[in-house]
Design a protein around this motif. Structure first.
Motif, PDB file in Angstrom:
ATOM      1  N   LEU A 215      11.138  26.022  45.350  1.00  0.00           N
ATOM      2  CA  LEU A 215      11.308  25.798  43.907  1.00  0.00           C
ATOM      3  C   LEU A 215      12.173  26.866  43.255  1.00  0.00           C
ATOM      4  O   LEU A 215      12.909  26.577  42.314  1.00  0.00           O
ATOM      5  CB  LEU A 215       9.931  25.765  43.228  1.00  0.00           C
ATOM      6  CG  LEU A 215       8.967  24.690  43.754  1.00  0.00           C
ATOM      7  CD1 LEU A 215       7.627  24.790  43.053  1.00  0.00           C
ATOM      8  CD2 LEU A 215       9.559  23.293  43.552  1.00  0.00           C
ATOM      9  N   ALA A 216      12.072  28.089  43.715  1.00  0.00           N
ATOM     10  CA  ALA A 216      12.854  29.158  43.071  1.00  0.00           C
ATOM     11  C   ALA A 216      12.931  30.375  43.982  1.00  0.00           C
ATOM     12  O   ALA A 216      12.054  30.597  44.829  1.00  0.00           O
ATOM     13  CB  ALA A 216      12.197  29.549  41.752  1.00  0.00           C
ATOM     14  N   ILE A 217      13.997  31.133  43.817  1.00  0.00           N
ATOM     15  CA  ILE A 217      14.159  32.423  44.519  1.00  0.00           C
ATOM     16  C   ILE A 217      14.396  33.475  43.441  1.00  0.00           C
ATOM     17  O   ILE A 217      15.310  33.320  42.619  1.00  0.00           O
ATOM     18  CB  ILE A 217      15.378  32.407  45.461  1.00  0.00           C
ATOM     19  CG1 ILE A 217      15.299  31.240  46.450  1.00  0.00           C
ATOM     20  CG2 ILE A 217      15.512  33.735  46.201  1.00  0.00           C
ATOM     21  CD1 ILE A 217      16.581  31.038  47.254  1.00  0.00           C
ATOM     22  N   ASP A 218      13.586  34.524  43.440  1.00  0.00           N
ATOM     23  CA  ASP A 218      13.797  35.605  42.475  1.00  0.00           C
ATOM     24  C   ASP A 218      14.195  36.867  43.243  1.00  0.00           C
ATOM     25  O   ASP A 218      13.345  37.528  43.862  1.00  0.00           O
ATOM     26  CB  ASP A 218      12.526  35.847  41.657  1.00  0.00           C
ATOM     27  CG  ASP A 218      12.756  36.931  40.603  1.00  0.00           C
ATOM     28  OD1 ASP A 218      13.909  37.420  40.489  1.00  0.00           O
ATOM     29  OD2 ASP A 218      11.791  37.298  39.910  1.00  0.00           O
ATOM     30  N   PRO A 219      15.482  37.228  43.201  1.00  0.00           N
ATOM     31  CA  PRO A 219      15.915  38.408  43.955  1.00  0.00           C
ATOM     32  C   PRO A 219      15.679  39.722  43.203  1.00  0.00           C
ATOM     33  O   PRO A 219      15.834  40.799  43.779  1.00  0.00           O
ATOM     34  CB  PRO A 219      17.420  38.170  44.122  1.00  0.00           C
ATOM     35  CG  PRO A 219      17.808  37.352  42.927  1.00  0.00           C
ATOM     36  CD  PRO A 219      16.618  36.541  42.546  1.00  0.00           C
ATOM     37  N   ALA A 220      15.295  39.633  41.912  1.00  0.00           N
ATOM     38  CA  ALA A 220      15.246  40.838  41.075  1.00  0.00           C
ATOM     39  C   ALA A 220      14.373  41.943  41.680  1.00  0.00           C
ATOM     40  O   ALA A 220      14.799  43.116  41.709  1.00  0.00           O
ATOM     41  CB  ALA A 220      14.789  40.472  39.667  1.00  0.00           C
ATOM     42  N   PRO A 221      13.160  41.642  42.159  1.00  0.00           N
ATOM     43  CA  PRO A 221      12.336  42.742  42.700  1.00  0.00           C
ATOM     44  C   PRO A 221      13.028  43.470  43.855  1.00  0.00           C
ATOM     45  O   PRO A 221      12.872  44.681  44.015  1.00  0.00           O
ATOM     46  CB  PRO A 221      11.066  42.042  43.171  1.00  0.00           C
ATOM     47  CG  PRO A 221      11.024  40.758  42.409  1.00  0.00           C
ATOM     48  CD  PRO A 221      12.449  40.359  42.186  1.00  0.00           C
ATOM     49  N   ALA A 222      13.787  42.718  44.649  1.00  0.00           N
ATOM     50  CA  ALA A 222      14.493  43.362  45.771  1.00  0.00           C
ATOM     51  C   ALA A 222      15.641  44.226  45.255  1.00  0.00           C
ATOM     52  O   ALA A 222      15.833  45.365  45.709  1.00  0.00           O
ATOM     53  CB  ALA A 222      15.031  42.299  46.723  1.00  0.00           C
TER      54      ALA A 222
END
Ligand code: FES
Length: 753
Positions: A215-222
């Motif tokens: 549904l979604a990929i959140d790269p921000a934490p990485a």
């Protein structure tokens, strides 16, 4: 960050003093800080594979388990310090001469473990050698030649004369391999050993669910972590995000809105300054999933209403063979036997994990250095992925630590190419699977479910075969499309079947993807058929060898596939040839059973097989031979050497065709910018197909050389001899090959063809 520790020790007889993080291992310091890459890593630093073995105060230790602080004040010996190229240690010499080196990834650790043994026990038995080496895994050799080599080295160290290694210069001999010296001295540079300035490291974000919608990929934490520079997703693929051609339905990276089909499916690549940073970044990328129903059982996957792994249903392919009336034959058989077998997934477990080094070269070309069995095919997939013309990419195959079919998967090279394409500042990138990832995400041998019904007459004549095979191709095709054919061809084996009803399916599930592995599609059916024949022999009260001989195909047999082999089959002759040994083995087993009490019982088995050697269809193989301007002879081909010895074979064949010693020929193998496409390298085809092309190219070059020299010397070419470095005329007139090359250049005659 931990305070650096000053550690002083003796390394390969030289004092060393370094400031290092005390939490690091000896392995990492040797490889990364001291560039001693002969010490290998194959098991995620768990001390399982032995490839990192070094000697610590003379004792064999796994350097991946030794904190660097523990070596202070001690003696460390790595493969680079055991002997030199000019003066090999007897173990290195023996490993070369006894053929104990194939891919060579295990060789440094193996040799050092053996060195520790011979230091404490100069005259070990074969059992003691095997015991001393039990912590060193080898996936190529089967160990026998390694034990032979250690025995030979022990004899040499005791001052005993050794029998000379056999062999001759060209084809037909048992040659030492052209790459063995590099491998026993630690000089061979596998993909993980090559250093480049500014190197970045890639890690892969993978699915933890077997079936889910992404549904979604959140790269921000990485991206918030120190050292993490870039997260690459499917949205960043400039060309076609697909392995189509090798594997239907398989993307390089799963797109948002698409599905994940197995644990280990790749979602994103994270680029960072260090391997640990990249792994931390990959773990920090957040994925939102919607779990989907899972199907694990290939038979259940064929049922109506089963969860669909891919649109269009779960059957990837099917194949059918019908001959005569099998049902009627089974109905009238004197003996009818029904048997069911199931085989499991099998992992290649090449000692070298999937590893690539990728970079933009000086011409802006995306170059990937990594092991692959068809570099030109991988090249094509990379160009398509990146939306680049063919000249925009390049594949170079370095020494490989085994393949066994697993390196037909282009995924690691394609991922490396995409990483290099997006690498900040055009920096090079290394992508290396962990062993865990290799188990999860590399293709496996297809598991089969087999259902046999066979009928035979009282005299042992096979009358009818009913066979159903369901092959689990897992989440993706990975060439599983063809497995149903292979399953049935092997399923009937080299026997005369007058009536056959056989059908096979390759079926998608949410299991790991299955793909090529040695003997593609054959051993599973072979196992089931031969076990079935043994059971049939028991039911008939017949000797297993006699049953096979009675039904073995001959050159003029019409096969159950509908044609005559029209070749020298030789199966009957093989069975006849092994009979004395088989009888002796049976007698030995019977003798032991009558003598030895206790729970163990002994037996001798017999099995035959045939194999679809070489691949069907119009696959061509191209190879070139060149007379270089310096007078050297170079052979160009793309038959990568993953330990099976193709580079040596091509050198031998070219030398034979030229009439020169092997040392006069160098081989450039598997570099898409320099070598022609020699087609698929699998199915035991390299020696015959690529070797055939090499032989023709070398023979044509010989004619060109002699023809040109004849003109230059005003001689009949028939009276000229090609010798190392020169063409020699009657009376020992020598014309240097460099002069012939210059003349060919001058008159516009191709020096390479
Ligand atoms: Fe031992 Fe390949 S030669 S792993």
């Amino acid at each position: 960050m931990t305070q650096p520790l000053r550690v002083a020790f003796t390394l390969n007889s030289r004092p060393v003093e370094i400031d290092v993080d005390p939490g690091r291992t000896l392995l990492d310091v040797l490889r990364e800080d001291l560039d001693l890459t002969g010490t290998k890593q194959g098991c995620d630093r768990e001390g399982e594979c032995g490839a990192c073995t070094v000697l610590l105060d003379g004792e064999a230790v796994r350097s991946c388990l030794v904190p660097i602080g523990r070596v202070a004040g001690r003696q460390v010996l790595t493969i680079e310090g055991l002997g030199s190229r000019e003066k090999l240690h007897p173990l290195q010499q023996a490993f070369i001469e006894r053929g104990a080196v194939q891919c060579g990834f295990c060789a440094p650790g193996m040799i050092l473990s053996a060195a520790a043994l011979l230091a404490r026990r100069p005259n070990p038995t074969r059992e003691e050698i095997a015991e001393a080496l039990e912590g060193n895994l080898c996936r190529c050799t089967g160990y026998t030649r390694i034990v032979d080599a250690v025995e030979a080295a022990a004899a040499a160290l005791r001052g005993e004369p050794l029998p000379p290694a056999d062999g001759r210069d060209a084809a037909g001999g048992s040659q030492v391999r052209v790459d063995a010296l590099d491998k026993v001295t630690g000089a061979a540079r596998y993909a993980e050993d090559i250093k480049m300035a500014g190197l970045l490291h890639a890690a892969i974000v993978r699915s933890t669910l077997p079936h889910a919608r992404l549904l979604a990929i959140d790269p921000a934490p990485a991206l918030g972590l120190p050292g993490v520079l870039r997260v690459i997703t499917a949205a960043d693929v400039p060309g076609l995000n697909s392995l189509e051609g090798y594997s239907r339905h398989e993307p390089l990276l799963a797109p948002v809105g698409g599905s994940l089909h197995m644990v280990g499916d790749a979602v994103a690549l994270v680029l960072a300054e260090s391997p640990a940073g990249a792994r931390a970044g990959a773990a920090a990328v957040e994925l939102a999933y919607e779990p989907l129903p899972v199907v694990r059982d290939p038979v259940a996957a064929m049922e109506p209403g089963a969860p669909n792994v891919h649109e269009g249903g779960n059957v990837l392919s099917e194949y059918d063979i019908q001959l005569g009336d099998a049902e009627a034959a089974l109905a009238r058989g004197d003996v009818v036997l029904e048997a069911r077998y199931a085989t499991g997934f099998l992992e290649h477990a090449a000692l070298e994990r999937e590893t690539v080094l990728a970079y933009r070269d000086a011409e802006g070309r995306i170059t990937v250095v990594g092991g692959h069995q068809e570099p030109h095919w991988a090249h094509g997939y990379m160009a398509r992925l990146l939306g680049l013309p063919s000249e925009g990419v390049r594949v170079i195959t370095p020494p490989m630590g085994g393949a066994f079919g697993g390196k037909q998967d282009p995924w690691p090279l394609m991922a490396g190419a995409l990483a290099a394409y997006h690498a900040p500042g055009g920096r090079p990138v290394r992508l290396a699977f962990t062993r865990r990832e290799s188990f999860d995400a590399s293709p496996k041998r297809h598991p089969y479910r087999l259902h046999y019904r066979v009928a035979a007459a009282h005299d042992g004549s096979l009358q009818g075969l009913f066979l159903r095979v369901v092959a689990d191709t897992g989440a993706y095709d990975a060439d599983g499309y063809y497995i149903s054919q292979y399953a049935l061809v092997a399923g009937g084996g080299p026997y005369r079947w007058p009536a056959v009803d056989a059908h096979a399916w390759a079926v998608y599930t949410n299991n790991p993807k299955a793909g090529q592995m040695r003997g593609f599609g054959t051993p599973q059916s072979n196992l089931a058929l031969e076990c079935t024949l043994d059971e049939l022999a028991t039911r008939l009260g017949m000797d297993p060898l006699a049953l096979r001989l009675h039904n073995a195909i001959d050159d003029d047999t019409v096969l159950f596939l509908g044609y005559r082999p029209a070749e020298t089959v030789g199966y009957r002759q093989c069975l006849e040839a092994i009979e004395p040994w088989y009888r002796e083995a049976l007698a030995r087993a019977a003798g032991r059973n009558s003598r030895e009490a206790g729970p163990w019982r002994f037996g001798a088995g017999l099995a035959g097989m045939w194999y679809r050697f070489g691949k069907p269809g119009p696959i061509s193989s191209e190879a070139h031979a060149e007379l270089a301007l310096d007078g050297g002879v170079i052979c160009y081909c793309s038959a990568p050497d993953y330990g099976q010895g193709t580079t040596t074979v091509m050198a031998q064949l070219a030398a034979e065709a030229l009439g020169l010693p092997r040392d006069c020929v160098s081989v450039v193998n598997g570099d898409t910018a320099r070598t022609p496409d020699s087609g698929i390298q699998g199915a035991s085809r390299s020696t015959y197909w690529v070797g055939g092309a090499v032989t023709r190219a070398a023979a044509a070059l010989r004619e060109q050389i002699l023809g040109t020299a004849a003109e230059m010397l005003n001689q009949d070419p028939e009276r000229l001899e090609l010798r190392p470095g020169a063409v020699v005329a009657p009376g020992e007139d020598r014309l240097p090959l460099a002069e012939v090359a210059v003349e060919m250049e001058r008159i516009g005659l191709a020096r390479r063809g």
